[in-house]
Design an enzyme around this catalytic site. Structure first.
Site, PDB file in Angstrom:
ATOM      1  N   HIS A 138     147.209 -22.062  14.920  1.00 56.10           N
ATOM      2  CA  HIS A 138     147.723 -23.408  15.198  1.00 56.10           C
ATOM      3  C   HIS A 138     146.884 -24.080  16.295  1.00 56.10           C
ATOM      4  O   HIS A 138     146.495 -25.242  16.156  1.00 56.10           O
ATOM      5  CB  HIS A 138     149.202 -23.279  15.618  1.00 56.10           C
ATOM      6  N   GLU A 139     146.591 -23.338  17.358  1.00 57.16           N
ATOM      7  CA  GLU A 139     145.808 -23.921  18.463  1.00 57.16           C
ATOM      8  C   GLU A 139     144.376 -24.228  18.006  1.00 57.16           C
ATOM      9  O   GLU A 139     143.821 -25.282  18.325  1.00 57.16           O
ATOM     10  CB  GLU A 139     145.784 -22.963  19.663  1.00 57.16           C
ATOM     11  N   HIS A 142     144.305 -27.455  16.118  1.00 56.65           N
ATOM     12  CA  HIS A 142     144.284 -28.657  16.977  1.00 56.65           C
ATOM     13  C   HIS A 142     142.843 -28.977  17.397  1.00 56.65           C
ATOM     14  O   HIS A 142     142.436 -30.136  17.423  1.00 56.65           O
ATOM     15  CB  HIS A 142     145.106 -28.426  18.245  1.00 56.65           C
ATOM     16  N   GLU A 196     151.249 -31.956  14.941  1.00 50.18           N
ATOM     17  CA  GLU A 196     151.872 -30.628  14.828  1.00 50.18           C
ATOM     18  C   GLU A 196     151.862 -30.139  13.378  1.00 50.18           C
ATOM     19  O   GLU A 196     151.549 -28.980  13.104  1.00 50.18           O
ATOM     20  CB  GLU A 196     153.306 -30.662  15.363  1.00 50.18           C
TER      21      GLU A 196
HETATM   22 ZN   LIG Z   1     150.684 -27.845  18.457  1.00 51.83          ZN
END
Ligand SMILES: [Zn+2]
Length: 267
Positions: A138-139, A142, A196
Site C-alpha cells: 500500500h505504501e 502511494h 487510499e
Molecule cells: Zn494510504
C-alpha cells in the site's frame, strides 16, 4: 484585476496533467494534475526523510531491532522488483525502508520511496509477513502514484489561491518551504479516499506478484479497526479507511489471486 489574473496564469502555467502509472491487472487509471515536478518533490522528500530519521535516531529509535528490520526489508526486497509492472523506472529508485521503535500503529511513505515502519504496528497487531507485505505494498503504491507530489501540488495551488485572494503580490513557488510541505502531507494530512483506494488496489497486486497472499490486506485492515481501543491507530489519520475499504479489498484480492498462485513458493 488584470495583475491578479497574471499571477494566477503564471502560477498555473507550470501545471501539467500526467499519468504516473500503468493500470496493471487492477486497472487503476486516473490523470493527475501536478504543479510541482517529481524532481523538486523527491529532493525535498529526501531532506524531510533525513530530518525525521535524525530526530528519531537522537532518541535511539532507528533500526534498533535487527530481527524486525530484517523482516520488513526482506518483504520490501520482494515487492520492489514488482513495481516495474506499474512504472518501468521504479525498481531502480532509491528506495529506503527504516524501522522506528515506537508504540504507534504507524507506517508511511514519502515521495520517491522513503518508507518508515513502526515497531508498534508489527508487534501490537502481531503482523504476519503477508500482512506486512499488505501495508508495505500500500505504501509503495502511494509512492508509485506520486500521491505525495499530487497532494503537495494541491496544497501549493491552494496557498497561491489564498495569497491571491489576500491580494499579496509577488507570490512565488519558492515562497513555500517544500520540505515542510512534504513533511506535512506525509505525517499530518489525510490522504483522500481516492488515493487510499488506488493504493489498496495497486498494493494487493504488488503483494500477489511477490508471492504474498493478497487476502492478508483484508485481515490487516480488520485488525487495524479492531485495535482502536479508544484511540484510533495513528496510521488511520493519514490513511483514512473508507467505509467500503474491506469490501473493495476483497474484490481486488480475489482478482489478483491467479498472480499469487503463479508467484507463490511451492513447498
Ligand atoms: Zn494510504
Amino acid at each position: 484585476m488584470r495583475i491578479l489574473w497574471t499571477i494566477v496564469a503564471t502560477a498555473l502555467a507550470g501545471c501539467q496533467t500526467v499519468q504516473t502509472t500503468q493500470p496493471g491487472a487492477v486497472g487503476v487509471e486516473r490523470q493527475q494534475s501536478m504543479l510541482l515536478s517529481s524532481k523538486e518533490v523527491n529532493q525535498s522528500a529526501a531532506q524531510a526523510y533525513d530530518q525525521v530519521l535524525a530526530a528519531a535516531d537522537k532518541k535511539g529509535q532507528v533500526n534498533q531491532d535487527p530481527v524486525l528490520l530484517e523482516r520488513v526489508r526482506r518483504v520490501s526486497k520482494r515487492l520492489i522488483p514488482q513495481t516495474g509492472v506499474f512504472r518501468a523506472d521504479a525498481p531502480g529508485w532509491d528506495w529506503e525502508v527504516n524501522l522506528i521503535s515506537s508504540k504507534e500503529l504507524n507506517a508511511w511513505v514519502m515521495p520517491g520511496g522513503k518508507i518508515a515502519f513502526y515497531t508498534g504496528l508489527i508487534e501490537r497487531l502481531k503482523l504476519t509477513d503477508d500482512e506486512i507485505a499488505a501495508i508495505m505494498g500500500h505504501e509503495i503504491a502511494h509512492a508509485l502514484r506520486e500521491h505525495g507530489r499530487e497532494r503537495a501540488s494541491q496544497a501549493m495551488a491552494q496557498g497561491i489561491a489564498l495569497s491571491i485572494i489576500g491580494a499579496v503580490a509577488g507570490v512565488s513557488r519558492s515562497g513555500m518551504d517544500l520540505t515542510q510541505l512534504v513533511l506535512n502531507v506525509t505525517l499530518n494530512l489525510p490522504n483522500s479516499r481516492e488515493h487510499e483506494t488506488e493504493a489498496d488496489r495497486i498494493g494487493v497486486e504488488l503483494a500477489a506478484r511477490a508471492g504474498y497472499d493478497p487476502r492478508a490486506a483484508v485481515a490487516v485492515w480488520e485488525k487495524m479497526a479492531g485495535a482502536a481501543d479508544g484511540q484510533p491507530p495513528q496510521i488511520l489519520s493519514t490513511h483514512p479507511a473508507p467505509a467500503t475499504r474491506i469490501a473493495d479489498l476483497k474484490v481486488y484480492a480475489a482478482r489478483v489471486m491467479p498472480l499469487y498462485e503463479q508467484a507463490r513458493p511451492r513447498s
